[in-house]
Design a protein around this motif. Structure first.
Motif, PDB file in Angstrom:
ATOM      1  N   LEU A 121       5.246   9.893  11.826  1.00 38.02           N
ATOM      2  CA  LEU A 121       5.032   9.323  10.486  1.00 38.02           C
ATOM      3  C   LEU A 121       5.783  10.192   9.474  1.00 38.02           C
ATOM      4  O   LEU A 121       5.190  11.034   8.811  1.00 38.02           O
ATOM      5  N   ASP A 122       7.108   9.989   9.397  1.00 37.87           N
ATOM      6  CA  ASP A 122       7.946  10.852   8.575  1.00 37.87           C
ATOM      7  C   ASP A 122       8.354  10.146   7.276  1.00 37.87           C
ATOM      8  O   ASP A 122       7.883  10.465   6.200  1.00 37.87           O
ATOM      9  N   MET A 123       9.263   9.174   7.364  1.00 34.98           N
ATOM     10  CA  MET A 123       9.715   8.348   6.227  1.00 34.98           C
ATOM     11  C   MET A 123      10.611   9.077   5.230  1.00 34.98           C
ATOM     12  O   MET A 123      10.930   8.514   4.176  1.00 34.98           O
ATOM     13  N   ARG A 124      11.007  10.321   5.522  1.00 38.84           N
ATOM     14  CA  ARG A 124      11.930  10.977   4.578  1.00 38.84           C
ATOM     15  C   ARG A 124      13.347  10.476   4.841  1.00 38.84           C
ATOM     16  O   ARG A 124      13.801  10.482   5.977  1.00 38.84           O
ATOM     17  N   MET A 125      14.043  10.065   3.787  1.00 40.75           N
ATOM     18  CA  MET A 125      15.454   9.689   3.969  1.00 40.75           C
ATOM     19  C   MET A 125      16.289  10.948   4.166  1.00 40.75           C
ATOM     20  O   MET A 125      17.248  10.940   4.919  1.00 40.75           O
ATOM     21  N   ASP A 126      15.931  12.025   3.473  1.00 43.81           N
ATOM     22  CA  ASP A 126      16.594  13.313   3.670  1.00 43.81           C
ATOM     23  C   ASP A 126      15.593  14.220   4.388  1.00 43.81           C
ATOM     24  O   ASP A 126      14.684  14.767   3.759  1.00 43.81           O
ATOM     25  N   GLN A 127      15.802  14.375   5.691  1.00 45.87           N
ATOM     26  CA  GLN A 127      14.812  15.117   6.478  1.00 45.87           C
ATOM     27  C   GLN A 127      14.934  16.629   6.304  1.00 45.87           C
ATOM     28  O   GLN A 127      14.162  17.372   6.898  1.00 45.87           O
ATOM     29  N   SER A 128      15.906  17.059   5.490  1.00 44.43           N
ATOM     30  CA  SER A 128      16.057  18.501   5.286  1.00 44.43           C
ATOM     31  C   SER A 128      15.172  18.993   4.141  1.00 44.43           C
ATOM     32  O   SER A 128      15.123  20.184   3.854  1.00 44.43           O
ATOM     33  N   THR A 129      14.472  18.098   3.493  1.00 40.59           N
ATOM     34  CA  THR A 129      13.673  18.521   2.339  1.00 40.59           C
ATOM     35  C   THR A 129      12.434  17.625   2.174  1.00 40.59           C
ATOM     36  O   THR A 129      12.375  16.536   2.740  1.00 40.59           O
ATOM     37  N   GLY A 130      11.457  18.114   1.421  1.00 39.28           N
ATOM     38  CA  GLY A 130      10.276  17.300   1.114  1.00 39.28           C
ATOM     39  C   GLY A 130       9.250  17.278   2.228  1.00 39.28           C
ATOM     40  O   GLY A 130       9.413  17.914   3.268  1.00 39.28           O
ATOM     41  N   LYS A 131       8.178  16.494   1.972  1.00 40.12           N
ATOM     42  CA  LYS A 131       7.067  16.436   2.927  1.00 40.12           C
ATOM     43  C   LYS A 131       7.036  15.077   3.608  1.00 40.12           C
ATOM     44  O   LYS A 131       7.147  14.043   2.940  1.00 40.12           O
ATOM     45  N   PRO A 132       6.839  15.052   4.944  1.00 38.84           N
ATOM     46  CA  PRO A 132       6.742  13.761   5.626  1.00 38.84           C
ATOM     47  C   PRO A 132       5.474  13.006   5.230  1.00 38.84           C
ATOM     48  O   PRO A 132       4.516  13.604   4.719  1.00 38.84           O
ATOM     49  N   ALA A 133       5.461  11.707   5.501  1.00 42.67           N
ATOM     50  CA  ALA A 133       4.307  10.869   5.134  1.00 42.67           C
ATOM     51  C   ALA A 133       3.031  11.356   5.814  1.00 42.67           C
ATOM     52  O   ALA A 133       1.937  11.235   5.253  1.00 42.67           O
ATOM     53  N   SER A 134       3.143  11.940   7.013  1.00 43.28           N
ATOM     54  CA  SER A 134       1.938  12.415   7.717  1.00 43.28           C
ATOM     55  C   SER A 134       1.202  13.471   6.883  1.00 43.28           C
ATOM     56  O   SER A 134      -0.025  13.536   6.906  1.00 43.28           O
ATOM     57  N   GLU A 135       1.957  14.274   6.132  1.00 46.17           N
ATOM     58  CA  GLU A 135       1.303  15.300   5.295  1.00 46.17           C
ATOM     59  C   GLU A 135       0.633  14.676   4.079  1.00 46.17           C
ATOM     60  O   GLU A 135      -0.419  15.135   3.632  1.00 46.17           O
ATOM     61  N   VAL A 136       1.255  13.625   3.552  1.00 43.96           N
ATOM     62  CA  VAL A 136       0.628  12.923   2.416  1.00 43.96           C
ATOM     63  C   VAL A 136      -0.698  12.337   2.886  1.00 43.96           C
ATOM     64  O   VAL A 136      -1.735  12.444   2.209  1.00 43.96           O
ATOM     65  N   ILE A 137      -0.670  11.735   4.072  1.00 38.77           N
ATOM     66  CA  ILE A 137      -1.879  11.130   4.655  1.00 38.77           C
ATOM     67  C   ILE A 137      -2.939  12.195   4.942  1.00 38.77           C
ATOM     68  O   ILE A 137      -4.132  11.973   4.795  1.00 38.77           O
ATOM     69  N   LYS A 138      -2.485  13.384   5.326  1.00 37.50           N
ATOM     70  CA  LYS A 138      -3.422  14.431   5.737  1.00 37.50           C
ATOM     71  C   LYS A 138      -4.102  15.115   4.548  1.00 37.50           C
ATOM     72  O   LYS A 138      -5.294  15.426   4.605  1.00 37.50           O
ATOM     73  N   TYR A 139      -3.350  15.338   3.465  1.00 39.54           N
ATOM     74  CA  TYR A 139      -3.876  16.201   2.406  1.00 39.54           C
ATOM     75  C   TYR A 139      -4.268  15.488   1.110  1.00 39.54           C
ATOM     76  O   TYR A 139      -4.949  16.080   0.270  1.00 39.54           O
ATOM     77  N   THR A 140      -3.832  14.252   0.901  1.00 39.64           N
ATOM     78  CA  THR A 140      -4.111  13.626  -0.402  1.00 39.64           C
ATOM     79  C   THR A 140      -5.585  13.215  -0.498  1.00 39.64           C
ATOM     80  O   THR A 140      -6.108  12.541   0.393  1.00 39.64           O
ATOM     81  N   PRO A 141      -6.262  13.607  -1.588  1.00 40.95           N
ATOM     82  CA  PRO A 141      -7.664  13.208  -1.762  1.00 40.95           C
ATOM     83  C   PRO A 141      -7.800  11.684  -1.807  1.00 40.95           C
ATOM     84  O   PRO A 141      -6.862  10.983  -2.216  1.00 40.95           O
ATOM     85  N   GLU A 142      -8.992  11.203  -1.408  1.00 38.23           N
ATOM     86  CA  GLU A 142      -9.190   9.763  -1.215  1.00 38.23           C
ATOM     87  C   GLU A 142      -8.822   8.921  -2.442  1.00 38.23           C
ATOM     88  O   GLU A 142      -8.095   7.931  -2.336  1.00 38.23           O
ATOM     89  N   LYS A 143      -9.300   9.327  -3.609  1.00 46.57           N
ATOM     90  CA  LYS A 143      -9.047   8.489  -4.799  1.00 46.57           C
ATOM     91  C   LYS A 143      -7.557   8.441  -5.122  1.00 46.57           C
ATOM     92  O   LYS A 143      -6.997   7.383  -5.429  1.00 46.57           O
TER      93      LYS A 143
END
Ligand SMILES: C[S@@+](CC[C@H](N)C(=O)[O-])C[C@H]1O[C@@H](n2cnc3c(N)ncnc32)[C@H](O)[C@@H]1O
Length: 313
Positions: free
Chosen positions: A142-164
């Motif tokens: 679950l990555d979704m980064r167009m530039d894989q050399s930078t930024g956070k993959p979608a799996s991290e957004v799913i893992k750490y973003t608070p529910e609201k």
């Protein structure tokens, strides 16, 4: 629609079009109409992708017109190096973000341009490569980064973003009406196990909201929202248009193809503001859509909207 210089058949042969991983350029006829490349003019293709539009422009601005082709995905640049070899020094390839267009122009020493094209979103190459994580139909990280050399993959957004915050993200960037239920399900699931694959997330969404709309996969909007967020697409678009204004000559064309209403709305607002400020003349009072024949031959283009403007003289 193939570039103007190629028939559909020769285009398929030339680009070995044998499966859905080949990117068919969208609205080429309209792009060429509004960009209006003339002999020896210079352009920026800020979203090189599979090189389709760039090839058409290079055939139109010969013999010595040049293109600076940018893409944030290094694979597009590597592919472009081999596909566009025949154009020699008429093509300059740069791995970079369209949001930093002015810096890329400065670094490459490219002259002021007669037109800029931005064909936003993902290419078929990216969508059909399971390892990139853009597709809810193919299992992959679950990555979704167009530039894989930078930024956070979608799996991290799913893992750490608070529910609201997660629910707001799905609603605001994907228009997902079930955003709260999906966010709740994600938070419950992630307390038991990591959500690191595309199909784990897609199946969780199916279990949560069911398959009510047969024409739209239930994970479509969540995946769109995550992709826009992960790649900072709306901010990049805004910076890209303002950057284009800085690198264009007088009377240059700016053409933007977007694929969802958030992008198209942003292009509309920026063009209107620039037009009020006397920086641009809008060439498309309404967004131009692909013709029915193109939609029939390339269903992936059906949501495309093209807007064009000309910089002041
Ligand atoms: C729809 S494809 C372009 C297809 C291309 N016009 C063609 O004819 O093959 C979009 C491309 O833009 C790139 N892209 C998306 N956002 C970008 C950004 N902010 N900066 C640079 N490239 C970007 C993607 O990596 C992808 O390769």
């Amino acid at each position: 629609m193939p570039p103007l210089h190629l028939t559909q058949a020769t285009y398929r042969v030339k680009y070995k079009m044998i499966d859905s991983s080949i990117h068919i350029p969208v609205m080429t006829r309209e792009v060429m109409q509004y960009l209006s490349p003339q002999n020896d003019q210079n352009f920026i293709d800020a979203t090189l992708g599979g090189c389709g539009h760039t090839t058409s422009i290079l055939n139109a601005n010969s013999p010595s017109g040049r293109i600076l082709a940018i893409d944030t995905d290094i694979n597009a640049i590597t592919n472009g190096r081999s596909v566009l070899r025949e154009f020699g020094n008429r093509i300059v390839l740069a791995h970079g973000n369209l949001a930093s267009m002015q810096s890329v122009v400065n670094e490459t020493g490219f002259p002021p341009v007669d037109g800029v094209l931005m064909d936003l979103g993902v290419s078929s190459h990216q969508l059909s490569d399971a390892t990139r994580g853009f597709s809810f139909k193919l299992d992959g990280p679950l990555d979704m980064r167009m530039d894989q050399s930078t930024g956070k993959p979608a799996s991290e957004v799913i893992k750490y973003t608070p529910e609201k915050q997660l629910a707001d993200l799905l609603f605001n960037l994907g228009g997902e009406r079930n955003s709260r239920r999906i966010a709740r399900a994600i938070v419950r699931e992630r307390s038991q196990t990591s959500i690191t694959s595309t199909l784990t997330l897609a199946n969780l969404i199916i279990r949560t909201v069911g398959f009510k709309n047969r024409r739209l996969h239930p994970a479509t909007k969540t995946f769109q929202a995550l992709r826009i967020h992960v790649n900072n697409e709306l901010d990049n678009l805004e910076a890209g248009i303002y950057g284009a204004l800085k690198v264009c000559c007088r009377g240059a064309r700016i053409v933007v193809i977007s694929f969802h209403s958030l992008e198209d709305g942003k292009v509309k607002r920026i063009f209107r503001a620039a037009s009020k400020a006397g920086l641009l003349e809008i060439l498309t009072p309404r967004p131009v859509r692909p013709c029915p024949t193109e939609i029939a031959s390339n269903p992936r283009c059906r949501s495309a909207r093209l807007r064009a403007a000309r910089t002041a003289n």
